[in-house]
Enzyme design. Structure first.
Site, PDB file in Angstrom:
ATOM      1  N   ASP A  76      43.437  30.855  59.043  1.00 36.20           N
ATOM      2  CA  ASP A  76      42.681  31.321  57.898  1.00 36.20           C
ATOM      3  C   ASP A  76      42.613  30.185  56.871  1.00 36.20           C
ATOM      4  OD1 ASP A  76      41.477  33.205  56.083  1.00 36.20           O
ATOM      5  OD2 ASP A  76      43.422  33.403  55.104  1.00 36.20           O
ATOM      6  N   ASP A  78      41.798  30.670  52.874  1.00 34.50           N
ATOM      7  CA  ASP A  78      42.339  31.014  51.559  1.00 34.50           C
ATOM      8  C   ASP A  78      43.774  31.513  51.657  1.00 34.50           C
ATOM      9  OD1 ASP A  78      39.962  30.557  49.862  1.00 34.50           O
ATOM     10  OD2 ASP A  78      39.095  32.145  51.087  1.00 34.50           O
TER      11      ASP A  78
END
Length: 277
Positions: A76, A78
């Site tokens: 991922d 963020d």
């Protein structure tokens, strides 16, 4: 041949000895700065509670593997590869960060549907000048601790990397070029006359889309599930992480921690390098 990895910001000798006694580990091996392997553990009982109290990360590795055995690492963006939630920082420039951050946090905990949460947040950003993205990238975006060291090692081993994000292409494409990542997937925002419309072009990249991208790459590269590592922190990473042989919850929400193979609460992303020879 099983072993228990103990790592953290600072690993004290008394803690190592106590954990060895709890687990029945027969030999302590120093594998790096504040990282150790306890070989041939007999039991897992009590180790998690002790490590939580001592603020240490642990990983029971049932059989030795080399990092080179893996061929794809998906992550991922963020709050995983980078330290911020980009949409929250963009909202801060627009004066609506508390409202947007509250929706972000609720979505990451799995309390509301992600596509709906994104639509709500983007509606609050309508009419924001697209130049705000560059300000966030230049002034606020920082890589997570250990990210560059981890990625350098993956590149050296020729392990493919996938950055799959429910964030925005403005950031993923810049990070792809900057960090020599192999693949990316993220949302493309609609912009008219230099301003956000508050809408996404095409399908919203949610948890299902992340998982689908990982499956697509897995099949295209002809990989087995156990050749893949996935790293994430929020509820919309769970489906993607379930497609990998090894999943790592990185400074993650409880709902993610419960489903991950391992949890990194104190070390950086380069803690991955200590799990495998």
């Amino acid at each position: 041949m099983s072993y228990l990895v103990i790592q953290g910001e600072e690993v004290e000798t008394p803690d190592l000895k106590a954990i060895a006694k709890l687990s029945g580990g027969t030999r302590i091996e120093n594998i790096g700065n504040n990282a150790f392997r306890l070989h041939d553990y007999k039991t897992q009982e009590g180790v998690a509670a002790y490590c939580a109290k001592a603020k240490l990360d642990f990983a029971f590795v049932p059989q030795p593997r080399r990092l080179a055995d893996f061929r794809l690492v998906a992550m991922d963006m963020d709050s995983t590869l980078i330290t911020i939630e980009c949409i929250d920082e963009i909202a801060d420039l627009h004066g609506v960060k508390p409202r947007v951050a509250a929706i972000t946090a609720s979505a990451m905990r799995g309390e509301i549907d992600f596509p709906e949460s994104l639509r709500r947040r983007l509606a609050l950003l309508a009419e924001l000048d697209e130049a705000s993205f560059q300000r966030v990238y230049d002034e606020r975006l920082r890589l997570s601790t250990g990210a560059e060291r981890m990625l350098e090692r993956l590149r050296w081993l020729r392990i493919k990397t996938l950055l799959v994000s429910s964030g925005f292409t403005f950031f993923t494409e810049r990070l792809k070029q900057r960090l020599s990542l192999d693949y990316t997937l993220s949302n493309t925002l609609e912009i008219k006359n230099g301003k956000l419309t508050g809408k996404v072009l095409g399908r919203i990249v949610d948890g299902r889309a992340k998982a689908a991208k990982l499956r697509e790459l897995r099949d295209g590269l002809r990989l087995a599930r156990d050749q893949i590592i996935a790293i994430g922190d929020g509820a919309n990473d769970i489906a993607m992480m379930a497609e990998a042989g090894v999943s790592i919850a990185y400074h993650a929400k409880p709902v993610v921690r419960e489903r991950a193979t391992y949890c990194f609460d104190y070390v950086g992303l380069d803690g991955l390098l200590n799990l495998y020879a």
